[in-house]
Motif scaffolding. Structure first.
Motif: not given
Length: 234
Positions: A112-121, A137-140, A221-234
């Motif tokens: 939801s947009f509310v959940e994305r707002k949480h990631l933005l925060r 640390y995502h690829y240790p 949660l860290g992996r979710i944030l990385l994925r949504y900012i386009g930095l999870d390497g996939n």
């Protein structure tokens, strides 16, 4: 400066911002009306850069569907907060993260947009160096993610302070350690306790007078944030 002159300057900056944003076909029109809140002149270019990055990411999406989202106050709130942070973002990398996070909110509906707002925060609470450590640390394992590690080698190089270290090294070591601790405090990283293989109990370090921990690991949660900012390497 008189009130009337102040208003003229403000109107000029707002008009210039709207005109610049209007040159970006789709994303620009979504953000142009927000330009009135982005008064400082030096921030206009940042907002335009962010808008172009957003346009690149949503250019293939259906415009009608995205415009329909404007009737959702949670979406417009997410849009406004993204623009506000983009106007404050000094680095191009940060504006790229923001564009990726906002674009993901337009292209899929799993969150939801509310959940994305949480990631933005959460993103607003960590600096660019901490984002790099979170990705680290995502690829240790040393055998993976070589390109990323090489690009950010100056940041990721461990700084170890000893009794004979100069003050600069001591300070830099403390700051580097705090980056990790801050990410742990936000729930983006975790430090699992080391456990005695015989007793099954956590190990205590008498030198630091604290529990021994394993290397930090990225949380879900860290992996979710990385994925949504386009930095999870996939």
């Amino acid at each position: 400066m008189s009130d009337s002159l102040n208003q003229n300057v403000t109107d000029y900056v707002v008009s210039a911002a709207k005109a610049s944003l209007g040159m970006v076909p789709f994303a620009g029109s979504l953000l142009a009306e927000l330009a009135g809140t982005i008064i400082p002149k030096q921030r206009v270019d940042r907002l335009v850069d962010f808008t172009r990055k957003l346009e690149d990411k949503i250019g293939e999406l259906d415009e009608t569907t995205i415009r329909a989202k404007l009737s959702d106050e949670n979406f417009t709130d997410l849009l406004e907060e993204s623009a506000r942070q983009a106007a404050q973002a000094v680095t191009e990398e940060r504006r790229q993260y923001l564009a990726s996070l906002l674009a993901s909110g337009m292209s899929e509906t799993r969150m939801s947009f509310v959940e994305r707002k949480h990631l933005l925060r959460l993103l607003s609470q960590i600096n660019d160096i901490e984002v790099i450590w979170l990705r680290f640390y995502h690829y240790p394992y040393m055998s993976g993610d070589e390109e990323f590690r090489s690009k950010h080698a100056s940041i990721l190089k461990p700084i170890m302070a000893t009794l004979g270290s100069d003050q600069e090294t001591i300070d830099q070591s403390a700051l580097q350690e705090n980056y990790t601790e801050h990410l742990v405090s936000l729930g983006l990283l975790t430090r699992p306790l080391q456990v005695d293989s015989k007793t099954g109990y956590p190990l205590f370090d008498k030198t630091t007078k604290n529990w021994k921990t394993q290397s930090a690991q990225t949380t879900r949660l860290g992996r979710i944030l990385l994925r949504y900012i386009g930095l999870d390497g996939n």
